[in-house]
Every structure is written in structure tokens, then in C-alpha cells.
Write a protein that holds these residues in place. Structure first.
Motif, mmCIF file in Angstrom:
data_model
loop_
_atom_site.group_PDB
_atom_site.id
_atom_site.type_symbol
_atom_site.label_atom_id
_atom_site.label_comp_id
_atom_site.label_asym_id
_atom_site.label_seq_id
_atom_site.Cartn_x
_atom_site.Cartn_y
_atom_site.Cartn_z
ATOM 1 N N SER A 189 42.352 30.488 35.030
ATOM 2 C CA SER A 189 43.039 30.686 36.300
ATOM 3 C C SER A 189 41.788 31.769 36.992
ATOM 4 C CB SER A 189 44.304 31.444 35.989
ATOM 5 O OG SER A 189 45.149 30.517 35.307
ATOM 6 N N PHE A 190 42.280 32.122 38.473
ATOM 7 C CA PHE A 190 41.497 33.233 39.171
ATOM 8 C C PHE A 190 42.081 34.383 38.660
ATOM 9 C CE2 PHE A 190 41.401 29.455 41.699
ATOM 10 C CZ PHE A 190 39.952 29.388 41.909
ATOM 11 N N ALA A 191 41.550 35.540 38.738
ATOM 12 C CA ALA A 191 42.008 37.032 38.194
ATOM 13 C C ALA A 191 41.602 37.837 39.121
ATOM 14 C CB ALA A 191 41.197 37.451 36.949
ATOM 15 N N VAL A 192 42.697 38.526 39.620
ATOM 16 C CA VAL A 192 42.634 39.573 40.757
ATOM 17 C C VAL A 192 42.790 40.753 39.973
ATOM 18 C CG1 VAL A 192 43.731 40.469 42.626
ATOM 19 C CG2 VAL A 192 43.425 38.044 42.567
ATOM 20 N N GLY A 193 42.120 41.734 39.963
ATOM 21 C CA GLY A 193 42.423 42.798 39.353
ATOM 22 C C GLY A 193 42.962 44.192 40.183
ATOM 23 N N LEU A 194 43.618 44.888 39.434
ATOM 24 C CA LEU A 194 44.478 45.960 40.164
ATOM 25 C C LEU A 194 44.024 47.196 39.468
ATOM 26 C CD1 LEU A 194 47.766 44.313 40.769
ATOM 27 C CD2 LEU A 194 46.001 44.604 42.439
ATOM 28 N N GLY A 195 42.989 48.100 40.217
ATOM 29 C CA GLY A 195 42.625 49.382 39.468
ATOM 30 C C GLY A 195 41.068 49.550 40.174
ATOM 31 N N SER A 196 40.279 49.860 39.125
ATOM 32 C CA SER A 196 38.827 50.122 39.608
ATOM 33 C C SER A 196 38.108 48.873 39.299
ATOM 34 C CB SER A 196 38.496 51.435 38.563
ATOM 35 O OG SER A 196 37.087 51.691 38.637
ATOM 36 N N PRO A 197 37.300 48.866 40.167
ATOM 37 C CA PRO A 197 36.137 47.589 40.293
ATOM 38 C C PRO A 197 35.112 48.009 39.263
ATOM 39 C CG PRO A 197 36.054 48.824 42.249
ATOM 40 C CD PRO A 197 37.008 49.322 41.596
ATOM 41 N N ASP A 198 34.857 49.152 38.817
ATOM 42 C CA ASP A 198 34.088 49.678 37.870
ATOM 43 C C ASP A 198 34.206 49.387 36.548
ATOM 44 O OD1 ASP A 198 32.363 50.758 39.859
ATOM 45 O OD2 ASP A 198 33.455 52.853 39.745
ATOM 46 N N VAL A 199 35.789 49.047 36.424
ATOM 47 C CA VAL A 199 36.350 48.841 34.852
ATOM 48 C C VAL A 199 36.584 47.318 34.932
ATOM 49 C CG1 VAL A 199 38.496 49.190 33.569
ATOM 50 C CG2 VAL A 199 37.368 50.997 34.592
ATOM 51 N N LEU A 200 37.106 46.852 35.974
ATOM 52 C CA LEU A 200 37.633 45.362 35.962
ATOM 53 C C LEU A 200 36.473 44.329 36.438
ATOM 54 C CD1 LEU A 200 41.431 46.077 37.365
ATOM 55 C CD2 LEU A 200 40.643 45.823 34.794
ATOM 56 N N THR A 201 35.354 44.484 36.082
ATOM 57 C CA THR A 201 34.298 44.028 36.474
ATOM 58 C C THR A 201 34.278 42.463 36.383
ATOM 59 O OG1 THR A 201 33.259 44.022 34.200
ATOM 60 C CG2 THR A 201 32.716 45.807 35.730
ATOM 61 N N LYS A 202 34.715 41.656 35.543
ATOM 62 C CA LYS A 202 34.939 40.477 35.724
ATOM 63 C C LYS A 202 36.067 39.625 36.516
ATOM 64 C CE LYS A 202 33.212 39.892 30.811
ATOM 65 N NZ LYS A 202 33.626 39.521 29.587
ATOM 66 N N ALA A 203 36.873 40.504 37.298
ATOM 67 C CA ALA A 203 37.963 39.894 38.164
ATOM 68 C C ALA A 203 37.084 39.289 39.504
ATOM 69 C CB ALA A 203 38.852 41.152 38.599
ATOM 70 N N SER A 204 37.881 38.230 39.938
ATOM 71 C CA SER A 204 37.141 37.822 41.418
ATOM 72 C C SER A 204 37.245 38.830 42.476
ATOM 73 C CB SER A 204 38.143 36.546 41.632
ATOM 74 O OG SER A 204 38.036 35.550 40.542
ATOM 75 N N MET A 205 38.264 39.574 42.502
ATOM 76 C CA MET A 205 38.392 40.534 43.356
ATOM 77 C C MET A 205 39.098 41.625 42.827
ATOM 78 S SD MET A 205 40.833 38.633 46.220
ATOM 79 C CE MET A 205 40.272 36.956 45.456
ATOM 80 N N VAL A 206 38.824 42.807 43.440
ATOM 81 C CA VAL A 206 39.612 44.257 42.813
ATOM 82 C C VAL A 206 40.356 45.094 43.985
ATOM 83 C CG1 VAL A 206 39.584 46.117 41.341
ATOM 84 C CG2 VAL A 206 38.149 44.185 40.760
ATOM 85 N N PHE A 207 41.581 45.477 43.804
ATOM 86 C CA PHE A 207 42.324 46.316 44.740
ATOM 87 C C PHE A 207 42.917 47.223 43.906
ATOM 88 C CE2 PHE A 207 42.819 41.824 46.444
ATOM 89 C CZ PHE A 207 42.249 41.864 47.611
#
Length: 217
Positions: free
Chosen positions: A184-202
């Protein structure tokens, strides 16, 4: 790319933040065993199952216990945690979540909860969001915790869609990995420095729009 048909959501850190309650319960247990855990240490337990969290805490305190005692402690911790979450109300829903779910419905997308928590049903009931999900997959329905993809594969299956047609919203590294392993696609909620593998981070779902996400996939 296949069209997106469903949004799948983790619970803790995405819809509500129960991390503080987990921390208070785990810390109480650690204190009774003669040591302490910090909030920083607790961050590493996000998205990790109850028994795996217990193992990490015991290792941190250099405490070795028989299996029977571990089960007893895990049950006790859960009782303390439930005492805390049973006081939750709709005011505990994170900012932006109700507005985002209204957009999801308007867009005609299916929704599922994908949480390793065995208490997810109780929490959804307390915050009045049970009816917002077409499928609820929690710790009672899965055998393997994140980063195994089982929770999101089951979510897609119950919704009658393919994993590649799903967007997963996660706040933990283990959850992002679980979503990606499911296909699936992964949208991260938090820090882009931590959730580095997400398609996008908010930072959170606040001020995020469905169209904004679909346009970036």
C-alpha cells in the motif's frame, strides 16, 4: 497506478494519542519492578505489541522473569491502561480528524482501522467514532504485530479492495514498514526525519485534504 479506493488508519497517534496512557501504565509497572523509563524510551514502543514492549522494558531494567510472571505483568499493565482510556471522550480526538473523515466520505472512499491494539474497539466507542469505519482490524483479529503487513492486508480484504488501492496513515516507523510490505501507499504523520520511508509526511491530519494526498501519489 491503480485508483485509490480506501484509506486505512492506525489509531494511536493518528486519530487519538493514547501514548501518554501507555507510558503512565508501563512506567507504573517499571517503578514497581524497581526502575524507571523515560518518555524518550516510550517513543520506541510506539506500534510495538504489548508482549514485545514488555520484553524491551524488562531488558531496559535488566530484569529477567519467568514467562508466567510476564503474562501476569502484561495483563496488569493493560488493566491500568484501560482504567485511563475508559475516561476518554470525543474531545480526545486529534485536531483535524473529524474534518478529514468528512472529506473521505464525500470522496466515496472506504475506510478501515488497522491497529495492533486489542483495546481499539473500546477507544473508538469512547470517542464516538466506531461508525466511521467500514472495517475494524485490531489486535484481536491478527496474529502478527507491525511491521508484519497482516493488519493492513486484512483491512484491504475486509473492504474488498486490493492493498495497492489503499493509502495507509501511520505515525510509527513499524507501521509505515507494515503498510509498504502490504503493498500500500504510506502517509506518515509526524516528523519526516523519522518517517523516512513514507510517500509523504504531514505533522498531523490537521489542514490536510484528501485531494492534496491523491494528487501527490
Amino acid at each position: 497506478m491503480q485508483p485509490v479506493k480506501a484509506f486505512l488508519f492506525d489509531l494511536d497517534g493518528v486519530i487519538v494519542d493514547t501514548a501518554i496512557y501507555h507510558y503512565q501504565a508501563w512506567r507504573r509497572m517499571a517503578n514497581e519492578l524497581g526502575f524507571d523509563i523515560s518518555e524518550e524510551f516510550n517513543e520506541g514502543l510506539k506500534g510495538v505489541s504489548r508482549m514485545d514492549s514488555l520484553e524491551l522494558i524488562l531488558a531496559h531494567g535488566n530484569v529477567q522473569l519467568p514467562e508466567e510472571k510476564k503474562q501476569e505483568l502484561a495483563t496488569l499493565k493493560n488493566q491500568w491502561y484501560l482504567e485511563l482510556v475508559s475516561r476518554m471522550t470525543p474531545t480526545d480526538i486529534l485536531p483535524g480528524v473529524p474534518a478529514f473523515f468528512a472529506q473521505v466520505r464525500e470522496a466515496g472512499l472506504k475506510t478501515a482501522l488497522g491497529s495492533v491494539s486489542k483495546n481499539a474497539g473500546l477507544i473508538l466507542e469512547r470517542i464516538g467514532m466506531t461508525g466511521q469505519f467500514d472495517a475494524i482490524i485490531d489486535g484481536n483479529k491478527i496474529a502478527k504485530g507491525k511491521p508484519d503487513p497482516e493488519v493492513f492486508l486484512k483491512g484491504a480484504e475486509e473492504l474488498g479492495v486490493q492493498p495497492a488501492e489503499c493509502v495507509v496513515f501511520e505515525d510509527a516507523v513499524a507501521g509505515i514498514e507494515s503498510a509498504l510490505r502490504a503493498g500500500s501507499f504510506a502517509v506518515g504523520l509526524g516528523s519526516p526525519d523519522v518517517l523516512t520511508k513514507a510517500s509523504m509526511v504531514f505533522p498531523s491530519l490537521e489542514n490536510v485534504t484528501v485531494s492534496q494526498i491523491l494528487a501527490r501519489l
